[in-house]
Write a protein that holds these residues in place. Structure first.
Motif: not given
Length: 194
Positions: A48, A50, A82, A134, A137
């Motif tokens: 993920i 940040l 994400g 998020a 990914y």
């Protein structure tokens, strides 16, 4: 769900670590990215990002879009991009003091939940002590992340709560490198062998 399968297998080499993009990262989607690696196994890796807040998207807006109450919520968490995979899917990276069916451990004090129960709990004032939401990914095929690390695209940095949940996304890349006592101006994108 391949992501859940990989996380549930428990084989994690760098799980729970931060990946910090090297200055020479050629993929613009990951330039100066800081990613919490949630799973890293022979089957691939998942993390993920940040430090990519989504412009114009707030927790309140997301709750309205999903038809979840209460709005305004009793608590809020930040909403981030994400990563480039499954951008319409939500994941909450959070402290492990709360869980529900489908919550997966990332490391001893960190978990990942991908269902609306966590959003409801947070909106009602409960849920995990800290977390971020998020959308999407970052994912790597088997061996892909290992290859990128060998080609000097990423550094691994021990994660801590201050970095994982820091609301100052803009300065996170530099702070993550500073944890290793690295000045980004001194980094090279060229790898070599001794």
């Amino acid at each position: 769900m391949k992501v859940a399968k990989t996380l549930a297998q428990g084989v994690d080499w760098l799980g729970g670590e931060l990946l910090v993009a090297m200055p020479g990262m050629t993929d613009p989607r990951f330039a100066q990215a800081v990613i919490c690696l949630c799973s890293h196994s022979p089957e691939g890796a998942m993390g993920i990002m940040l430090n990519r807040p989504i412009e114009g998207m707030s927790f309140d807006v997301l709750l309205r879009q999903l038809g979840l109450a209460p709005v305004p919520p009793a608590r809020r968490i930040r909403v981030l991009e994400g990563g480039p995979v499954e951008g319409g899917r939500g994941f909450v990276l959070h402290s492990d003091d709360w869980s529900t069916e489908g919550s997966l451990p990332v490391r001893g004090d960190l978990a990942l939940t991908a269902n609306v129960e966590v959003l409801k709990a947070i909106a009602e004032g409960g849920g995990p002590r800290v977390g971020v939401l998020a959308l999407g990914y970052a994912g790597w095929a088997p061996g892909q992340l290992d290859d990128e690390i060998q080609r000097n695209a990423w550094l691994s940095v021990p994660a801590d709560e201050a970095l994982l949940f820091d609301p100052d996304a803009e300065g996170l890349w530099r702070r993550a490198l500073a944890k290793l006592r690295i000045d980004p101006l001194m980094l090279s994108d060229v790898s070599g062998r001794a």
